[in-house]
Design a protein around this motif. Structure first.
Motif, PDB file in Angstrom:
ATOM      1  N   THR A 217       0.837  -1.204   0.000  1.00 22.87           N
ATOM      2  CA  THR A 217       0.000   0.000   0.000  1.00 22.87           C
ATOM      3  C   THR A 217       0.871   1.253   0.000  1.00 22.87           C
ATOM      4  O   THR A 217       0.723   2.126   0.851  1.00 22.87           O
ATOM      5  CB  THR A 217      -0.908   0.020   1.255  1.00 22.87           C
TER       6      THR A 217
ATOM      7  N   ARG B  17       3.206   4.385  -2.365  1.00 25.45           N
ATOM      8  CA  ARG B  17       2.908   5.519  -3.246  1.00 25.45           C
ATOM      9  C   ARG B  17       2.377   5.091  -4.607  1.00 25.45           C
ATOM     10  O   ARG B  17       1.394   5.615  -5.103  1.00 25.45           O
ATOM     11  CB  ARG B  17       4.180   6.339  -3.471  1.00 25.45           C
TER      12      ARG B  17
ATOM     13  N   ARG C 212      -1.747   5.058  -7.574  1.00 29.93           N
ATOM     14  CA  ARG C 212      -1.906   5.319  -9.010  1.00 29.93           C
ATOM     15  C   ARG C 212      -2.361   4.082  -9.757  1.00 29.93           C
ATOM     16  O   ARG C 212      -3.278   4.131 -10.566  1.00 29.93           O
ATOM     17  CB  ARG C 212      -0.564   5.783  -9.581  1.00 29.93           C
TER      18      ARG C 212
ATOM     19  N   SER D 119      -2.104  -5.759   2.987  1.00 35.66           N
ATOM     20  CA  SER D 119      -1.057  -4.987   3.643  1.00 35.66           C
ATOM     21  C   SER D 119      -0.519  -5.820   4.798  1.00 35.66           C
ATOM     22  O   SER D 119      -1.153  -6.792   5.220  1.00 35.66           O
ATOM     23  CB  SER D 119      -1.657  -3.681   4.173  1.00 35.66           C
ATOM     24  N   ARG D 120       0.635  -5.383   5.332  1.00 33.42           N
ATOM     25  CA  ARG D 120       1.141  -6.080   6.517  1.00 33.42           C
ATOM     26  C   ARG D 120       0.202  -5.861   7.697  1.00 33.42           C
ATOM     27  O   ARG D 120       0.166  -6.665   8.614  1.00 33.42           O
ATOM     28  CB  ARG D 120       2.552  -5.562   6.854  1.00 33.42           C
TER      29      ARG D 120
ATOM     30  N   TYR E  76       0.237 -10.839   3.158  1.00 38.26           N
ATOM     31  CA  TYR E  76       0.240 -11.075   1.714  1.00 38.26           C
ATOM     32  C   TYR E  76      -0.149 -12.514   1.362  1.00 38.26           C
ATOM     33  O   TYR E  76      -0.777 -12.758   0.325  1.00 38.26           O
ATOM     34  CB  TYR E  76       1.618 -10.753   1.126  1.00 38.26           C
TER      35      TYR E  76
ATOM     36  N   LYS F  67       8.415  -2.453 -11.396  1.00 31.01           N
ATOM     37  CA  LYS F  67       9.833  -2.420 -11.770  1.00 31.01           C
ATOM     38  C   LYS F  67      10.634  -2.090 -10.523  1.00 31.01           C
ATOM     39  O   LYS F  67      10.086  -1.428  -9.632  1.00 31.01           O
ATOM     40  CB  LYS F  67      10.118  -1.437 -12.905  1.00 31.01           C
TER      41      LYS F  67
ATOM     42  N   HIS G  36      12.533   2.874   1.399  1.00 36.09           N
ATOM     43  CA  HIS G  36      13.214   1.688   0.850  1.00 36.09           C
ATOM     44  C   HIS G  36      14.319   2.061  -0.133  1.00 36.09           C
ATOM     45  O   HIS G  36      15.260   1.315  -0.336  1.00 36.09           O
ATOM     46  CB  HIS G  36      12.221   0.683   0.259  1.00 36.09           C
ATOM     47  N   ARG G  37      14.222   3.229  -0.749  1.00 42.31           N
ATOM     48  CA  ARG G  37      15.261   3.645  -1.700  1.00 42.31           C
ATOM     49  C   ARG G  37      16.609   3.912  -1.012  1.00 42.31           C
ATOM     50  O   ARG G  37      17.620   4.021  -1.675  1.00 42.31           O
ATOM     51  CB  ARG G  37      14.793   4.887  -2.471  1.00 42.31           C
TER      52      ARG G  37
END
Ligand SMILES: NC(=O)C1=CN([C@@H]2O[C@H](COP(=O)(O)OP(=O)(O)OC[C@H]3O[C@@H](n4cnc5c(N)ncnc54)[C@H](OP(=O)(O)O)[C@@H]3O)[C@@H](O)[C@H]2O)C=CC1
Ligand SMILES: O=C1CO[C@H](CO)[C@@H](O)[C@@H]1O
Length: 334
Positions: free
Chosen positions: A15, A17, A21, A39-40, A61, A100, A168-169
């Motif tokens: 869930t 960003r 979209r 979701s977790r 999940y 991706k 996470h990035r």
């Protein structure tokens, strides 16, 4: 991996960003709907379900994968989790639309492909730009040799974002860093244009906060085609490419996703200086979803994704090798 059974009902995993979209895009694609979201935590799943009119909110999940009202899953998790959940979904007989980068390494991507093939489910990585009508025009021009002999490809994807912790990035364990996140786009563009894998490359990076925040690479393809690729989190928004040929050049400033306030566009500059601007309508995400739920073979997209993943592995190897510190400069004469 042609896939059996029709795809109508999507279960969404994660869930974040992009979920917002893509849920809207799935719900507005003819023949597709989101029937469940996982979701977790149950609270977050419920919040999303209420916000987006999704019938079922699921905690965990695994619970999504056993549901009869789910034909396909859309995986919107951090990159290092893609392989595990794509394989689990395939083994549960669910078709897989995965964000991706497809995975974090070619070995994982091959395992995902094998699982989807073994379970006769469809697989598509959500590299949406490949599905825009404009991309079909690019493909046609490249095939007909509109630009003459291809010479050089330039592509840059970046945005300026001083990330907060928890992102996470910024977490190498979750597949963080700009190479997998944004390098995926510039590699996919170069592979798409060159039509093959590079035979040589050299790459460098700027590391901050424990991950690559900027990567630059130079690549050589057969027939003297070269490319320079750049991606990063420390320069303003770019989603550009240029393909330079002997007769003309193709320039596009919004290839990963068209600007929201104007149609998708590109320019062809010829050798005499004439410039043609072309614009295109259409929604790349909805077209991608329609393709995924249809029955067209997806093999060209599988090969494109595997080659893109392979290029990312190679750039990663190259940046690790390219840690040469120059020796001390000679003394300066005053
Ligand atoms: N195609 C495109 O244009 C875009 C694609 N992406 C891709 O989508 C994927 C998700 O990105 P994005 O939506 O920005 O990510 P977010 O961080 O916003 O969301 C990721 C979701 O994954 C779940 N999750 C499970 N475990 C973890 C964990 N350890 N840390 C963080 N999240 C976890 C969470 O959902 P929950 O808590 O509900 O389980 C979370 O909401 C990436 O692969 C990214 O590259 C991203 C943006 C645009
Ligand atoms: O795929 C993506 C598209 O652009 C985003 C930023 O705007 C990225 O971070 C993302 O992962």
């Amino acid at each position: 991996m042609s896939g059996e059974g029709s795809i109508t009902r999507f279960g969404v995993i994660g869930t974040g960003r992009i979920t917002r979209r893509l849920v809207a895009d799935i719900q507005s694609t003819d023949g597709a709907e989101v029937s469940a979201i996982a979701s977790r935590t149950s609270q977050r799943a419920q919040w999303y379900a209420d916000q987006y009119g999704i019938a079922a909110a699921v905690e965990g999940y695994e619970s999504l994968l056993v549901r009869d009202d789910v034909d396909a899953v859309y995986i919107a998790l951090p990159p290092s989790m893609h392989a595990e959940w794509a394989i689990a979904a395939a083994q549960a007989g669910k078709h897989v639309l995965c964000e991706k980068p497809l995975t974090v390494a070619t070995s994982q991507s091959l395992a995902v492909h094998a699982a989807c093939k073994a379970n006769s489910v469809r697989l598509l990585d959500a590299t949406a730009w490949l599905h825009h009508e404009r991309t079909d025009a690019f493909r046609g021009w490249l095939q007909e040799g509109r630009f003459g002999k291809l010479g050089h490809i330039t592509a840059a994807v970046s945005f300026f974002h001083p990330f907060q912790s928890g992102e996470h990035r910024l977490d190498p364990e979750l597949g963080g860093g700009c190479l997998l996140d944004l390098g995926w786009y510039v590699c996919s563009l170069a592979r798409f244009v060159a039509g093959s894998l590079p035979n040589r490359m050299v790459a460098g990076r700027i590391v901050r906060q424990g991950v690559a925040q900027r990567i630059t690479a130079m690549l050589w393809f057969d027939d003297d085609v070269t490319a320079t690729l750049s991606c990063g989190y420390d320069t303003s928004t770019r989603k550009w490419f240029e393909v330079a040929g002997s007769d003309a050049s193709l320039v596009c400033d919004d290839f990963t996703r068209p600007w929201h306030d104007r149609p998708a566009r590109c320019w062809i500059h010829d050798a005499a200086g004439a410039v043609e601007q072309l614009t295109f309508e259409g929604n790349q995400e909805r077209r991608m979803i329609a393709r995924f739920i249809g029955d067209e073979p997806l093999d060209p997209f599988h090969q494109q994704a595997l080659d893109t993943q392979h290029m990312i592995d190679a750039i990663q190897e190259s940046v690790e090798l390219a840690h040469h510190e120059p020796s001390a400069p000679p003394p300066r004469e005053c």
